[in-house]
Design a protein around this motif. Structure first.
Motif, PDB file in Angstrom:
ATOM      1  N   SER A   1      -6.320   3.634   8.951  1.00 31.55           N
ATOM      2  CA  SER A   1      -6.199   4.797   9.837  1.00 31.55           C
ATOM      3  C   SER A   1      -6.828   6.048   9.229  1.00 31.55           C
ATOM      4  O   SER A   1      -7.089   6.124   8.021  1.00 31.55           O
ATOM      5  CB  SER A   1      -4.722   5.074  10.125  1.00 31.55           C
ATOM      6  N   LEU A   2      -7.019   7.042  10.083  1.00 28.79           N
ATOM      7  CA  LEU A   2      -7.532   8.328   9.623  1.00 28.79           C
ATOM      8  C   LEU A   2      -6.566   8.985   8.647  1.00 28.79           C
ATOM      9  O   LEU A   2      -6.984   9.784   7.803  1.00 28.79           O
ATOM     10  CB  LEU A   2      -7.771   9.254  10.826  1.00 28.79           C
ATOM     11  N   TRP A   3      -5.289   8.643   8.763  1.00 32.27           N
ATOM     12  CA  TRP A   3      -4.283   9.181   7.840  1.00 32.27           C
ATOM     13  C   TRP A   3      -4.669   8.881   6.398  1.00 32.27           C
ATOM     14  O   TRP A   3      -4.530   9.735   5.518  1.00 32.27           O
ATOM     15  CB  TRP A   3      -2.924   8.557   8.162  1.00 32.27           C
ATOM     16  N   PHE A   4      -5.180   7.685   6.156  1.00 18.33           N
ATOM     17  CA  PHE A   4      -5.541   7.298   4.793  1.00 18.33           C
ATOM     18  C   PHE A   4      -6.702   8.141   4.274  1.00 18.33           C
ATOM     19  O   PHE A   4      -6.676   8.629   3.141  1.00 18.33           O
ATOM     20  CB  PHE A   4      -5.907   5.816   4.743  1.00 18.33           C
ATOM     21  N   TYR A   5      -7.713   8.335   5.107  1.00 17.31           N
ATOM     22  CA  TYR A   5      -8.852   9.156   4.682  1.00 17.31           C
ATOM     23  C   TYR A   5      -8.399  10.579   4.368  1.00 17.31           C
ATOM     24  O   TYR A   5      -8.831  11.180   3.379  1.00 17.31           O
ATOM     25  CB  TYR A   5      -9.924   9.185   5.774  1.00 17.31           C
ATOM     26  N   GLY A   6      -7.516  11.099   5.211  1.00 15.49           N
ATOM     27  CA  GLY A   6      -7.003  12.445   4.972  1.00 15.49           C
ATOM     28  C   GLY A   6      -6.231  12.533   3.671  1.00 15.49           C
ATOM     29  O   GLY A   6      -6.343  13.525   2.931  1.00 15.49           O
ATOM     30  N   LEU A   7      -5.462  11.493   3.371  1.00 12.32           N
ATOM     31  CA  LEU A   7      -4.678  11.481   2.139  1.00 12.32           C
ATOM     32  C   LEU A   7      -5.577  11.449   0.911  1.00 12.32           C
ATOM     33  O   LEU A   7      -5.337  12.164  -0.073  1.00 12.32           O
ATOM     34  CB  LEU A   7      -3.741  10.270   2.142  1.00 12.32           C
ATOM     35  N   ILE A   8      -6.628  10.650   0.966  1.00 17.62           N
ATOM     36  CA  ILE A   8      -7.544  10.548  -0.171  1.00 17.62           C
ATOM     37  C   ILE A   8      -8.271  11.875  -0.403  1.00 17.62           C
ATOM     38  O   ILE A   8      -8.436  12.330  -1.544  1.00 17.62           O
ATOM     39  CB  ILE A   8      -8.561   9.407   0.066  1.00 17.62           C
ATOM     40  N   VAL A   9      -8.689  12.503   0.691  1.00 10.94           N
ATOM     41  CA  VAL A   9      -9.356  13.807   0.560  1.00 10.94           C
ATOM     42  C   VAL A   9      -8.376  14.851   0.031  1.00 10.94           C
ATOM     43  O   VAL A   9      -8.725  15.672  -0.831  1.00 10.94           O
ATOM     44  CB  VAL A   9      -9.949  14.245   1.916  1.00 10.94           C
TER      45      VAL A   9
ATOM     46  N   ILE B   1       0.337   1.802   0.052  1.00 11.11           N
ATOM     47  CA  ILE B   1       1.205   2.250   1.147  1.00 11.11           C
ATOM     48  C   ILE B   1       0.509   2.092   2.493  1.00 11.11           C
ATOM     49  O   ILE B   1       1.115   1.654   3.480  1.00 11.11           O
ATOM     50  CB  ILE B   1       1.640   3.712   0.920  1.00 11.11           C
ATOM     51  N   GLU B   2      -0.769   2.435   2.546  1.00 14.27           N
ATOM     52  CA  GLU B   2      -1.485   2.324   3.817  1.00 14.27           C
ATOM     53  C   GLU B   2      -1.608   0.868   4.263  1.00 14.27           C
ATOM     54  O   GLU B   2      -1.481   0.560   5.454  1.00 14.27           O
ATOM     55  CB  GLU B   2      -2.869   2.963   3.695  1.00 14.27           C
ATOM     56  N   LEU B   3      -1.831  -0.035   3.323  1.00 18.30           N
ATOM     57  CA  LEU B   3      -1.906  -1.453   3.683  1.00 18.30           C
ATOM     58  C   LEU B   3      -0.552  -1.961   4.182  1.00 18.30           C
ATOM     59  O   LEU B   3      -0.482  -2.738   5.139  1.00 18.30           O
ATOM     60  CB  LEU B   3      -2.385  -2.274   2.482  1.00 18.30           C
ATOM     61  N   VAL B   4       0.522  -1.516   3.544  1.00 14.59           N
ATOM     62  CA  VAL B   4       1.865  -1.897   3.999  1.00 14.59           C
ATOM     63  C   VAL B   4       2.153  -1.282   5.363  1.00 14.59           C
ATOM     64  O   VAL B   4       2.707  -1.934   6.260  1.00 14.59           O
ATOM     65  CB  VAL B   4       2.927  -1.463   2.964  1.00 14.59           C
ATOM     66  N   ARG B   5       1.779  -0.022   5.533  1.00 16.94           N
ATOM     67  CA  ARG B   5       2.020   0.664   6.807  1.00 16.94           C
ATOM     68  C   ARG B   5       1.253  -0.008   7.947  1.00 16.94           C
ATOM     69  O   ARG B   5       1.739  -0.096   9.078  1.00 16.94           O
ATOM     70  CB  ARG B   5       1.589   2.128   6.686  1.00 16.94           C
ATOM     71  N   THR B   6       0.069  -0.498   7.642  1.00 19.16           N
ATOM     72  CA  THR B   6      -0.780  -1.105   8.667  1.00 19.16           C
ATOM     73  C   THR B   6      -0.369  -2.537   8.987  1.00 19.16           C
ATOM     74  O   THR B   6      -0.321  -2.937  10.157  1.00 19.16           O
ATOM     75  CB  THR B   6      -2.253  -1.081   8.211  1.00 19.16           C
ATOM     76  N   PHE B   7      -0.057  -3.305   7.947  1.00 11.66           N
ATOM     77  CA  PHE B   7       0.159  -4.744   8.148  1.00 11.66           C
ATOM     78  C   PHE B   7       1.597  -5.201   7.896  1.00 11.66           C
ATOM     79  O   PHE B   7       1.931  -6.352   8.176  1.00 11.66           O
ATOM     80  CB  PHE B   7      -0.784  -5.540   7.230  1.00 11.66           C
ATOM     81  N   GLY B   8       2.443  -4.316   7.340  1.00  7.84           N
ATOM     82  CA  GLY B   8       3.808  -4.716   7.022  1.00  7.84           C
ATOM     83  C   GLY B   8       3.895  -5.360   5.647  1.00  7.84           C
ATOM     84  O   GLY B   8       2.891  -5.509   4.947  1.00  7.84           O
ATOM     85  N   ILE B   9       5.116  -5.768   5.270  1.00  7.53           N
ATOM     86  CA  ILE B   9       5.311  -6.374   3.951  1.00  7.53           C
ATOM     87  C   ILE B   9       6.424  -7.406   4.018  1.00  7.53           C
ATOM     88  O   ILE B   9       7.379  -7.268   4.797  1.00  7.53           O
ATOM     89  CB  ILE B   9       5.636  -5.300   2.885  1.00  7.53           C
ATOM     90  N   GLN B  10       6.281  -8.439   3.212  1.00  9.63           N
ATOM     91  CA  GLN B  10       7.297  -9.477   3.075  1.00  9.63           C
ATOM     92  C   GLN B  10       7.644  -9.647   1.602  1.00  9.63           C
ATOM     93  O   GLN B  10       6.789  -9.461   0.735  1.00  9.63           O
ATOM     94  CB  GLN B  10       6.793 -10.819   3.625  1.00  9.63           C
ATOM     95  N   PHE B  11       8.891 -10.011   1.346  1.00  8.61           N
ATOM     96  CA  PHE B  11       9.329 -10.319  -0.008  1.00  8.61           C
ATOM     97  C   PHE B  11       9.671 -11.798  -0.058  1.00  8.61           C
ATOM     98  O   PHE B  11      10.398 -12.310   0.792  1.00  8.61           O
ATOM     99  CB  PHE B  11      10.537  -9.469  -0.396  1.00  8.61           C
ATOM    100  N   SER B  12       9.122 -12.476  -1.053  1.00 12.21           N
ATOM    101  CA  SER B  12       9.284 -13.927  -1.123  1.00 12.21           C
ATOM    102  C   SER B  12       9.770 -14.339  -2.503  1.00 12.21           C
ATOM    103  O   SER B  12       9.413 -13.718  -3.514  1.00 12.21           O
ATOM    104  CB  SER B  12       7.948 -14.618  -0.814  1.00 12.21           C
ATOM    105  N   GLY B  13      10.563 -15.390  -2.543  1.00 13.46           N
ATOM    106  CA  GLY B  13      11.056 -15.914  -3.812  1.00 13.46           C
ATOM    107  C   GLY B  13      10.204 -17.039  -4.351  1.00 13.46           C
ATOM    108  O   GLY B  13      10.654 -17.820  -5.189  1.00 13.46           O
ATOM    109  N   THR B  14       8.949 -17.117  -3.901  1.00 15.01           N
ATOM    110  CA  THR B  14       8.053 -18.175  -4.362  1.00 15.01           C
ATOM    111  C   THR B  14       6.921 -17.579  -5.180  1.00 15.01           C
ATOM    112  O   THR B  14       6.703 -16.370  -5.209  1.00 15.01           O
ATOM    113  CB  THR B  14       7.451 -18.941  -3.170  1.00 15.01           C
TER     114      THR B  14
END
Length: 318
Positions: free
Chosen positions: A254-262, A304-317
């Motif tokens: 998202s544009l949010w990420f570009y803004g954050l980097i700048v 954070i941007e990748l998690v915000r865009t695609f979500g996150i899972q926690f696995s015990g494997t």
């Protein structure tokens, strides 16, 4: 804090060394951010659209990097021992609170843990780690060109910073169970980001005002001038910003990420402006602080941007 002396118990002396030369909290934060951004990017490229993952391979990989950075620290302290005795006689190692031989055993233990964890992660991780480890041995021996390289300080640092892309490739193998030759171009591009992020810190920590320059200690201000080195930091950060923007565009972030980097670039620009117009030991030292924050924040921003865009899972494997 009490000053630990050479007659103290070995664990106390090693802890004193770690506090001085390898602060665990700061290094753990750096490694977690570095690992997370590269692991998530590897996952996003291999499994487009799927949630990011934290699993046991993440823990194995982070611990491997922690041990790897520790053994590099010890290698450096061996390599630079005589120079450090002359310039930094109050350090724990130079005061003989710990000895080179004791640090050799600590490095050996760290290396053993690295390869044990890589073996758990699989053959691809072992191979990637082995390549990075062999490169660290070349660093220890200064590529058998020690005096020649030392006379070319910028080249010396440039070659040593290549360890960062190699570690990014190690993360790739831990995260995906795939070999180096399966790395996509976009991940290689971000490995370049890792290189320049580390270079940004390397330059920033060796910027000194003229009165702080010391004979026998190299600095980038000796090469590029009092302000030229600070401007070089900005150029390196611009390169980082452009490269990560290309990766972000490929992933559709998202544009949010570009803004954050700048915004991150602009915040760190403040440090350079302070140094330029209020040149002092304090503002020169702040440049290294800004650089450290920049590295961690840069990696965290992508994670954070990748998690915000695609979500996150926690696995015990694994």
């Amino acid at each position: 804090m009490n000053r630990v002396e050479e007659h103290a118990a070995l664990p106390s002396r090693l802890l004193a060394y770690l506090r001085e030369r390898f602060p665990l909290l700061g290094n753990c934060l750096l490694i977690l951010s570095f690992y997370s951004s590269n692991q998530f990017l590897a996952h996003a490229l291999c499994h487009p659209g799927e949630p990011m993952r934290y699993d046991y391979s993440t823990l194995c990989g982070c611990l491997t990097l922690l041990c790897f950075f520790l053994h590099i620290r010890i290698f450096d302290d061996h390599k630079d021992y005589l120079d450090d005795c002359r310039h930094f006689p109050d350090r724990v190692l130079q005061r003989n609170v710990v000895t080179l031989n004791e640090l050799k055993w600590l490095a050996a233990a760290a290396i053993a843990v690295e390869f044990a964890l890589a073996a758990i992660a699989g053959p691809a991780a072992v191979l990637s780690l082995l390549i990075a480890f062999c490169f660290s041995l070349l660093m220890l021996k200064e590529f058998f060109l020690g005096e020649w390289l030392k006379r070319r300080f910028l080249l010396y640092a440039s070659v040593h910073m290549l360890i960062m892309p190699l570690l990014a490739m190690t993360i790739w193998s831990f995260a995906t169970k795939r070999f180096l030759w399966q790395i996509p171009v976009w991940y290689l591009l971000y490995s370049g980001v890792n290189y320049f992020l580390a270079f940004n810190w390397e330059i920033s920590r060796k910027i000194r005002v003229p009165e702080d320059e010391r004979e026998g200690l190299d600095s980038y201000t000796r090469i590029f001038g009092t302000y030229g080195a600070a401007y070089l930091v900005l150029v390196v950060r611009m390169i980082d910003t452009v490269l990560v923007s290309l990766v972000a565009y490929h992933l559709g972030l998202s544009l949010w990420f570009y803004g954050l980097i700048v915004a991150l670039f602009m915040v760190c620009l403040v440090g350079v402006i302070q140094y330029r117009f209020q040149t002092s030991t304090t503002t020169a030292h702040r440049l290294s602080i800004y650089a450290g924050v920049y590295i961690v924040a840069f990696d965290i921003a992508l994670a954070i941007e990748l998690v915000r865009t695609f979500g996150i899972q926690f696995s015990g494997t694994l």
